[in-house]
Design an enzyme around this catalytic site. Structure first.
Site, PDB file in Angstrom:
ATOM      1  N   ASP A  25       1.331   5.166   1.584  1.00  0.00           N
ATOM      2  CA  ASP A  25       0.955   6.112   2.628  1.00  0.00           C
ATOM      3  C   ASP A  25       1.460   7.500   2.258  1.00  0.00           C
ATOM      4  O   ASP A  25       2.447   7.657   1.525  1.00  0.00           O
ATOM      5  CB  ASP A  25       1.540   5.697   3.982  1.00  0.00           C
ATOM      6  CG  ASP A  25       0.981   4.364   4.463  1.00  0.00           C
ATOM      7  OD1 ASP A  25      -0.129   4.007   4.026  1.00  0.00           O
ATOM      8  OD2 ASP A  25       1.655   3.693   5.260  1.00  0.00           O
ATOM      9  N   ASP A  44       0.858  -1.191   0.000  1.00  0.00           N
ATOM     10  CA  ASP A  44       0.000   0.000   0.000  1.00  0.00           C
ATOM     11  C   ASP A  44       0.889   1.234   0.000  1.00  0.00           C
ATOM     12  O   ASP A  44       2.107   1.159   0.191  1.00  0.00           O
ATOM     13  CB  ASP A  44      -0.949   0.003   1.208  1.00  0.00           C
ATOM     14  CG  ASP A  44      -0.223  -0.357   2.506  1.00  0.00           C
ATOM     15  OD1 ASP A  44       0.912   0.125   2.716  1.00  0.00           O
ATOM     16  OD2 ASP A  44      -0.791  -1.114   3.319  1.00  0.00           O
ATOM     17  N   ASP A 104       9.701   5.301  13.461  1.00  0.00           N
ATOM     18  CA  ASP A 104      10.413   4.289  14.239  1.00  0.00           C
ATOM     19  C   ASP A 104      11.809   3.995  13.690  1.00  0.00           C
ATOM     20  O   ASP A 104      12.809   4.300  14.341  1.00  0.00           O
ATOM     21  CB  ASP A 104       9.580   3.004  14.339  1.00  0.00           C
ATOM     22  CG  ASP A 104       9.014   2.546  13.002  1.00  0.00           C
ATOM     23  OD1 ASP A 104       9.451   3.058  11.951  1.00  0.00           O
ATOM     24  OD2 ASP A 104       8.149   1.645  12.997  1.00  0.00           O
TER      25      ASP A 104
END
Length: 488
Positions: free
Chosen positions: A106, A104, A186
């Site tokens: 983002d 996907d 992260d």
């Protein structure tokens, strides 16, 4: 003579021009060449201070424009036309740089969630802990997130951010700049932004050199970042398994010590993470990473405890089930969490049955049902199991007791059960893992591939198939005339 000399000079000039063009083509990399053909520069020469912008030009990163998602590009252009910043970000850019197809796409933007929602008729805000905008294009969903910033800002309000006593972030709606957003992510390899205006990749955390070195590194202090969100420990295991990357020592060191923090994460969220770990095509490698970092015991405590029992091939069945799932996914076949949980919890179920046998005289099927209730009730304390999966898990387990009963018409009736295929697969894995089943799985394999006449010879006759003598009914004692009630 002068004409001959002129011709010779022109010929030399043409040859020199052709040589220059050929040399230039060899020096200029093609924008469609595979990334692996580019030798990485020494990492020491590429490191920049965190938060400083590195620009990677298209000629260097070589992401083919045709691999960019059209719907994601529409969202970015719409944001930019409205005066906001908008970038493709995160895993999609990481995967494109590695030559993989992103699952996907983002988007990160300077627009606040409410501002972005107004731009898209098919947009919907979700989440409270972390507000996001989902823009739907048919079955595809593009996720749009606002640039986040640190919680240390003085203007941060209680409504924008909230942190638990353990350091875990409970609400994260503090907005900032793209530089701040990169440092709030992260891992360095997930902090890469694609600018559609000039097709460059922006790197603020040395993610690009880490990607070249196939290294997984946490941005900032790993111990503090794990306390903010313990799921990051699972993500470290998942990315190491999925990408084949080595976890940087400073990123790996605190995980085993802080693994117990997973107990603070909601079981529903851990269920989603388990599916990403074990049902995304790299389940076996993920399991080994989970064991390496001491995380598996906090996801499946009963299964981890069963590993200590030598009487059952617990780990062999577990690995065989994960390999089977990985293989099915690689072949484009469907998988269900029900089968995975049925396999992972099969031997904890057997241990629980043994315990109940000592204190109960229930028949086998009711005993299995009671043991299943207890095992599943204990498992959902760690990872949730939605009812649409827990019910099939029970049925797969019950069929393990019924599959040995093949007399008469029972075999054909079992094959009509909606969970037969999953139950058969578990039976095969059990026997292949070393459980002594006396060739039962091979019998079922042969039975399914046989014709009706052969099947009839494979099963022993059942007494129920013999014609029964009709029992003569005794005539009812009809009341006599005298014994009938009188209406008088």
């Amino acid at each position: 003579m002068s004409n001959t000399l002129l011709i010779i000079l022109l010929a030399f000039a043409a040859a020199a021009l052709i040589a220059f063009v050929m040399f230039s083509r060899r020096r200029t990399p093609s924008t469609t060449a595979p990334q692996e053909n580019l030798p990485p520069a020494p990492v020491a020469e590429q490191l920049i201070p965190l938060g400083q912008r590195r620009i990677v030009n298209e000629s260097e990163h070589q992401i083919p424009r045709r691999h960019l998602d059209d719907n994601a590009m529409k969202v970015v252009y719409r944001l930019q036309d409205a005066g906001f910043e908008g970038y493709l970000v995160g895993g999609c850019i990481r995967d494109l740089l590695l030559g993989h197809t992103p699952k996907d796409f983002d988007i990160a933007t300077s627009a606040h969630p409410e501002e972005a929602e107004e731009l898209f008729r098919r947009g919907r805000l979700i989440g409270r802990r972390f507000k996001l905008l989902h823009v739907r294009f048919g079955r595809e969903v593009i996720e749009v997130a606002t640039f986040r910033a640190s919680h240390d800002q003085e203007e941060t309000t209680q409504d924008q951010a909230r942190t638990a006593a353990t350091g875990m972030i409970l609400r994260d709606n503090v907005y900032g700049t793209i530089e701040e957003d990169a440092l709030r992510r992260d891992f360095t390899i997930n902090a890469l932004y694609y600018d559609v205006r000039d097709h460059t990749v922006l790197d603020f955390a040395n993610g690009y050199p880490d990607l070249k070195q196939r290294q997984l590194r946490m941005i900032g202090d790993a111990r503090e970042r794990y306390r903010e969100d313990p799921v990051r420990m699972l993500r470290a295991a998942r990315f190491a398994a999925k990408l084949g990357f080595e976890v940087e020592p400073g990123t790996a060191a605190p995980i085993r010590e802080l693994a117990a923090l997973l107990g603070n994460v909601s079981p529903a969220r851990l269920f989603d993470e388990v599916l990403k770990l074990l049902q995304s095509g790299h389940g076996e490698a993920s399991y080994r990473q989970l064991q390496r970092f001491g995380l598996f015991a906090f996801l499946f405590p009963q299964t981890d405890a069963a590993l200590e029992h030598d009487e059952y091939p617990v780990e062999t069945l577990l690995i065989n089930a994960l390999c089977n799932t990985d293989r099915r996914l690689s072949q484009g076949k469907s998988v269900t969490p029900a089968f995975l949980f049925a396999a992972l919890l099969w031997y904890p179920l057997q241990l629980r049955i043994k315990q109940l046998e000592q204190i109960s005289d229930l028949p086998p099927i009711p005993l299995l049902h009671e043991a299943a209730n207890q095992v599943l009730a204990e498992q959902v304390r760690s990872t949730a199991i939605p009812r649409r999966f827990s019910t099939p898990v029970r049925e797969i387990w019950e069929l393990q007791l019924r599959l040995p009963r093949r007399q008469g018409k029972k075999a054909d009736q079992l094959m009509e059960h909606p969970r037969f295929r999953a139950a058969y697969d578990l039976l095969v894995l059990r026997e292949n893992s070393g459980e002594p089943l006396q060739g039962l799985s091979q019998w079922w394999t042969d039975y399914q591939s046989s014709n009706p006449m052969t099947r009839r010879d494979m099963v022993p006759a059942d007494q129920d198939d013999k014609p029964r003598r009709k029992r003569r009914r005794r005539p009812r004692n009809r009341p006599t005339q005298d014994s009938r009630p009188s209406n008088e």
